[in-house]
Write a protein that holds these residues in place. Structure first.
Motif, PDB file in Angstrom:
ATOM      1  N   PHE A   1      -1.045  19.162 -14.785  1.00 13.31           N
ATOM      2  CA  PHE A   1      -1.069  19.400 -13.343  1.00 13.31           C
ATOM      3  C   PHE A   1      -0.016  18.566 -12.633  1.00 13.31           C
ATOM      4  CE2 PHE A   1      -5.923  20.323 -13.596  1.00 13.31           C
ATOM      5  CZ  PHE A   1      -5.656  21.630 -13.985  1.00 13.31           C
TER       6      PHE A   1
ATOM      7  N   ASP B   1      -6.199  14.058  -8.437  1.00 16.16           N
ATOM      8  CA  ASP B   1      -6.739  15.137  -9.269  1.00 16.16           C
ATOM      9  C   ASP B   1      -7.707  14.617 -10.320  1.00 16.16           C
ATOM     10  OD1 ASP B   1      -4.966  16.625  -7.811  1.00 16.16           O
ATOM     11  OD2 ASP B   1      -3.658  17.160  -9.488  1.00 16.16           O
TER      12      ASP B   1
ATOM     13  N   ARG C   1      -3.599  24.779 -11.920  1.00 15.10           N
ATOM     14  CA  ARG C   1      -3.149  23.876 -10.865  1.00 15.10           C
ATOM     15  C   ARG C   1      -3.331  24.511  -9.493  1.00 15.10           C
ATOM     16  NH1 ARG C   1       2.722  21.265 -11.282  1.00 15.10           N
ATOM     17  NH2 ARG C   1       3.223  23.457 -11.605  1.00 15.10           N
TER      18      ARG C   1
END
Length: 294
Positions: free
Chosen positions: A73, A161, A191
């Protein structure tokens, strides 16, 4: 995790398999996807109820998968091999780097029964009070609760994240009655999903959990067989400390010989012996700085 033990729990052949319809039916509506993810999670719950599974090893293996997804990501190049090196070859005083920190966070989040203290140890840059506030943002059914926690963290800390996904998995595990965090969401999400909100994010989480639960069941079945074989060959090991070494292999995705409770040469010989017996695998393909795992 502690669950009731079924009478046939010692028979690995009775590990339930994920029904084919869970993944073969293409679902589009939130209601249909929620039904499939509920079925997948219920099946995973049955598998995780087995006392003959190497639970810590499974969580560690899933933590590696989750960390790999989080690193991707961030557009970083590290994958499973580099993440293992970053953590398992770490020397005292060394820093693991951003990718290694992500992996360590996932490992720490799942290695002990869930609590704010454990989650704080996994996410040391956030205050325990903030972690508790984010977890309290989750309400309702398990997946909806996880999605709400994920959204709450990403709204307050847009680049967090790893923290968001760890806490979302923690909320899911708590809602399902699991003692430990089981890394699931990160590996199933894309993502672009992390930019979604509300019902769209909830739908993405349901879809992610279908694929991740299927993979977790597959991993559980594979690791149960491998762990059973390692336990079967353990009596053949004569090295002093071999029993403790076997326990390490049964709880960790990868082990460096230097981490084993034996002198260096004896540790390397033990690893070679276990490879020859088909009980562990050499994971790096290198001549030096090797890592081994079930």
């Amino acid at each position: 995790m502690t669950f009731a033990r079924p009478d046939h729990s010692s028979d690995l052949d009775t590990l339930p398999r994920m029904p084919a319809w869970v993944t073969s039916v293409r679902s589009e509506t939130l209601e249909d996807v929620a039904f499939s993810s509920g079925a997948a999670l219920n099946h995973l719950h049955l598998v995780l109820s087995r006392v003959d599974l190497p639970h810590a090893l499974l969580r560690d293996r899933l933590a590696l998968r989750a960390a790999e997804a989080c690193v991707a990501f961030s557009d970083r190049p590290e994958r499973a091999a580099e993440l293992r090196d970053a953590v398992h070859l770490l020397r005292p005083g060394d820093l693991p780097g951003p990718a290694g920190e992500a992996y360590l966070a996932w490992r720490r989040g799942g290695e002990r029964p869930m609590s704010i203290k454990v989650l704080g140890r996994a996410l040391p840059t956030f205050e325990p009070g903030q972690i508790a506030t984010w977890l309290d943002a989750g309400q309702g059914a398990p997946v909806a609760r996880a999605a709400m926690v994920l959204e709450a963290v990403l709204t307050d800390a847009t680049r967090a994240d790893v923290a968001a996904l760890i806490l979302a998995d923690a909320a899911l595990a708590h809602a399902l009655g699991w003692d430990h965090l089981v890394p699931l969401l990160a590996a199933g999400l894309k993502r672009a999903d992390l930019r979604k909100r509300g019902e769209d994010l909830c739908l993405a989480c349901h879809r992610a959990l279908i694929s991740s639960a299927v993979e977790a069941v597959r991993q559980a079945s594979d690791l149960a067989r491998r762990a059973a074989h390692l336990k079967a060959v353990a009596p053949k090991l004569r090295a002093k400390g071999a029993g403790n070494a076997v326990e390490m292999f049964l709880t960790r995705d990868a082990v460096a010989p230097s981490a084993l409770p034996l002198p260096d040469r004896a540790a390397r010989r033990l690893c070679d012996r276990l490879v020859a017996l088909g009980a562990v695998r050499e994971l790096t393909g290198r001549d030096g700085f090797r890592l081994y795992g079930v």
